[in-house]
Design a protein around this motif. Structure first.
Motif, mmCIF file in Angstrom:
data_model
loop_
_atom_site.group_PDB
_atom_site.id
_atom_site.type_symbol
_atom_site.label_atom_id
_atom_site.label_comp_id
_atom_site.label_asym_id
_atom_site.label_seq_id
_atom_site.Cartn_x
_atom_site.Cartn_y
_atom_site.Cartn_z
ATOM 1 N N ALA A 129 0.592 -1.085 -0.111
ATOM 2 C CA ALA A 129 -0.149 0.161 -0.005
ATOM 3 C C ALA A 129 0.862 1.203 -0.168
ATOM 4 O O ALA A 129 0.712 2.305 -0.601
ATOM 5 C CB ALA A 129 -0.985 -0.048 1.327
ATOM 6 N N ARG A 130 2.140 1.080 0.812
ATOM 7 C CA ARG A 130 2.993 2.534 0.812
ATOM 8 C C ARG A 130 3.533 2.856 -0.510
ATOM 9 O O ARG A 130 3.795 3.945 -0.493
ATOM 10 C CB ARG A 130 3.977 2.233 1.939
ATOM 11 C CG ARG A 130 3.567 2.020 3.199
ATOM 12 C CD ARG A 130 4.532 2.488 4.210
ATOM 13 N NE ARG A 130 3.976 2.561 5.733
ATOM 14 C CZ ARG A 130 4.209 1.610 6.520
ATOM 15 N NH1 ARG A 130 5.120 0.726 6.222
ATOM 16 N NH2 ARG A 130 3.782 1.624 7.716
ATOM 17 N N ARG A 131 3.640 1.671 -1.277
ATOM 18 C CA ARG A 131 4.096 1.823 -2.678
ATOM 19 C C ARG A 131 3.329 2.674 -3.676
ATOM 20 O O ARG A 131 3.728 3.184 -4.685
ATOM 21 C CB ARG A 131 4.827 0.903 -3.404
ATOM 22 C CG ARG A 131 5.990 0.381 -2.555
ATOM 23 C CD ARG A 131 6.946 -0.667 -3.196
ATOM 24 N NE ARG A 131 6.119 -1.810 -3.730
ATOM 25 C CZ ARG A 131 6.024 -3.175 -2.845
ATOM 26 N NH1 ARG A 131 6.709 -3.029 -1.787
ATOM 27 N NH2 ARG A 131 5.532 -4.052 -3.446
ATOM 28 N N HIS A 132 1.909 2.895 -3.140
ATOM 29 C CA HIS A 132 0.920 3.111 -3.918
ATOM 30 C C HIS A 132 0.402 4.722 -3.721
ATOM 31 O O HIS A 132 -0.233 4.555 -2.742
ATOM 32 C CB HIS A 132 -0.106 2.186 -4.558
ATOM 33 C CG HIS A 132 0.170 1.193 -4.942
ATOM 34 N ND1 HIS A 132 0.098 1.041 -6.480
ATOM 35 C CD2 HIS A 132 0.923 -0.146 -4.882
ATOM 36 C CE1 HIS A 132 0.755 -0.118 -7.026
ATOM 37 N NE2 HIS A 132 1.232 -0.770 -5.924
ATOM 38 N N VAL A 133 0.171 5.671 -4.544
ATOM 39 C CA VAL A 133 0.130 6.799 -4.178
ATOM 40 C C VAL A 133 -1.469 6.946 -3.740
ATOM 41 O O VAL A 133 -1.772 7.796 -3.008
ATOM 42 C CB VAL A 133 0.203 7.840 -5.427
ATOM 43 C CG1 VAL A 133 1.855 8.258 -5.210
ATOM 44 C CG2 VAL A 133 -0.352 7.495 -6.708
ATOM 45 N N ALA A 134 -2.253 6.338 -4.400
ATOM 46 C CA ALA A 134 -3.767 6.422 -4.273
ATOM 47 C C ALA A 134 -4.310 5.625 -3.185
ATOM 48 O O ALA A 134 -5.651 5.570 -2.997
ATOM 49 C CB ALA A 134 -4.496 6.376 -5.529
ATOM 50 N N ALA A 135 -3.434 4.831 -2.429
ATOM 51 C CA ALA A 135 -3.875 3.903 -1.570
ATOM 52 C C ALA A 135 -4.086 4.444 -0.344
ATOM 53 O O ALA A 135 -3.001 5.317 0.135
ATOM 54 C CB ALA A 135 -2.789 2.745 -1.329
ATOM 55 N N HIS A 136 -5.033 4.067 0.583
ATOM 56 C CA HIS A 136 -5.113 4.828 2.173
ATOM 57 C C HIS A 136 -4.344 4.363 2.866
ATOM 58 O O HIS A 136 -3.894 3.061 2.552
ATOM 59 C CB HIS A 136 -6.707 4.241 2.186
ATOM 60 C CG HIS A 136 -7.253 5.033 3.449
ATOM 61 N ND1 HIS A 136 -6.868 4.722 4.542
ATOM 62 C CD2 HIS A 136 -8.167 6.114 3.681
ATOM 63 C CE1 HIS A 136 -7.436 5.284 5.514
ATOM 64 N NE2 HIS A 136 -8.398 6.056 4.914
ATOM 65 N N PRO A 137 -3.874 4.761 3.848
ATOM 66 C CA PRO A 137 -2.611 4.458 4.585
ATOM 67 C C PRO A 137 -2.892 3.465 5.601
ATOM 68 O O PRO A 137 -2.213 2.688 5.937
ATOM 69 C CB PRO A 137 -2.262 5.544 5.434
ATOM 70 C CG PRO A 137 -3.225 6.706 5.205
ATOM 71 C CD PRO A 137 -4.153 6.291 4.090
ATOM 72 N N GLU A 138 -4.255 3.161 5.685
ATOM 73 C CA GLU A 138 -4.693 2.075 6.674
ATOM 74 C C GLU A 138 -5.277 0.876 5.668
ATOM 75 O O GLU A 138 -6.163 1.024 5.043
ATOM 76 C CB GLU A 138 -5.836 2.820 7.456
ATOM 77 C CG GLU A 138 -6.410 1.872 8.614
ATOM 78 C CD GLU A 138 -7.698 2.482 9.036
ATOM 79 O OE1 GLU A 138 -8.173 1.935 10.085
ATOM 80 O OE2 GLU A 138 -8.232 3.407 8.706
ATOM 81 N N THR A 139 -4.654 -0.339 6.457
ATOM 82 C CA THR A 139 -5.027 -1.673 5.846
ATOM 83 C C THR A 139 -6.016 -2.102 6.949
ATOM 84 O O THR A 139 -5.619 -2.116 8.177
ATOM 85 C CB THR A 139 -4.056 -2.313 5.549
ATOM 86 O OG1 THR A 139 -3.275 -1.926 4.344
ATOM 87 C CG2 THR A 139 -4.382 -3.660 5.294
ATOM 88 N N LEU A 140 -7.391 -2.499 6.578
ATOM 89 C CA LEU A 140 -8.170 -3.137 7.768
ATOM 90 C C LEU A 140 -8.065 -4.619 7.461
ATOM 91 O O LEU A 140 -7.957 -5.338 6.296
ATOM 92 C CB LEU A 140 -9.633 -2.823 7.235
ATOM 93 C CG LEU A 140 -9.741 -0.948 7.789
ATOM 94 C CD1 LEU A 140 -11.193 -0.927 7.284
ATOM 95 C CD2 LEU A 140 -9.603 -0.744 9.147
ATOM 96 N N ILE A 141 -8.214 -5.384 8.397
ATOM 97 C CA ILE A 141 -8.463 -6.744 8.561
ATOM 98 C C ILE A 141 -9.852 -7.198 8.958
ATOM 99 O O ILE A 141 -10.269 -6.593 10.000
ATOM 100 C CB ILE A 141 -7.404 -7.218 9.697
ATOM 101 C CG1 ILE A 141 -6.173 -6.579 9.754
ATOM 102 C CG2 ILE A 141 -7.370 -8.706 9.716
ATOM 103 C CD1 ILE A 141 -5.066 -6.946 10.943
#
Ligand code: GTP
Ligand code: MG
Length: 233
Positions: free
Chosen positions: A196-208
């Protein structure tokens, strides 16, 4: 699982899990939103059949069988609102649902990366998914679901690159978190957050999440309540 997610949250807040699940008020807003009626609007097999883009919209995207329809059912607390199946390729159109009488529209997408289906069908779905994701101004966020047993695959990377390109914001959501052992889930989360960190449009939070146990569902409801229209009155 809920304990596990909370333990992570405590140990490594900010880096991996942060935001709306932090306080009781957003959780309550999410609960109230998803306690409202959710109704099937229409299925669209072609762009010409999309409903008008007049409401904030959330799309459930991801590889075939990742659990998109199950997650929509878990969020709305309805077992069979969206059709699910053990057989990949269950969802064959973009299915639209109305939540709360016009507060939020939910779009359950066909899966991608399903090699066994007839090639023309897969190509048609893939074209439809990509055209919809790229060209839908009312789309506020794409939930990009990743199976927590496998982590991100090359086909997920292709969709992320396309969404980056089109400046459509998306959030990675791990599914089926009831399946892997705790250590494997940790490893998958770390890998997914790094992607996710490598993608500009990705939200910083990953949900489980787990549609089976309900883990992460209140947090995801809270995140979606942020983009919904406020309740009337
Ligand atoms: P397509 O529409 O074919 O792309 O699939 P989908 O992504 O909508 O997946 P679906 O919700 O139909 O779920 C696929 C299978 O995974 C079903 O057998 C579900 O019961 C199972 N499944 C979905 N979510 C979970 C989960 O959180 N835990 C477990 N254990 N199984 C799940
Ligand atoms: Mg489905």
């Amino acid at each position: 699982m809920a304990d596990h997610a909370e333990a992570r949250h405590g140990a490594d807040a900010g880096a991996q899990l942060s935001g709306p699940e932090a306080g009781p008020a957003p959780i309550e807003a999410g609960r109230l939103l998803f306690a409202q009626p959710c109704t099937f609007l229409r299925g669209a097999a072609a762009l010409a059949h999309l409903p008008e883009g007049d409401l904030p919209e959330i799309a459930f995207a991801g590889r075939s069988n990742v659990g998109k329809s199950s997650l929509l059912n878990a969020l709305t607390g309805r077992r069979a609102l969206a059709r699910t199946s053990n057989t990949p390729g269950r969802t064959q159109e973009i299915n639209f649902f109305d939540l709360g009488g016009g507060r939020l529209r939910l779009a359950d997408l066909p899966g991608y990366g399903f090699a066994e289906a007839p090639k023309p069908k897969v190509e048609a779905w893939t074209r439809l998914i990509r055209a919809y994701l790229r060209g839908r101004p009312s789309l506020r966020r794409v939930l990009l679901l990743i199976d927590s047993r496998h982590g991100p695959k090359p086909s997920d990377g292709q969709i992320m690159a396309m969404l980056d390109d089109a400046a459509v914001s998306y959030q990675l959501v791990l599914t089926k978190a009831d399946k892997p052992a705790a250590a494997a889930l940790d490893e998958c989360l770390a890998r997914t957050v790094a992607v996710a960190r490598r993608h500009v449009a990705a939200h910083p939070e990953t949900l489980i999440t787990s549609s089976e146990t309900g883990a992460g569902i209140p947090e995801l409801r809270a995140a979606l309540a942020e983009v919904a229209l406020p309740a009337a009155g």
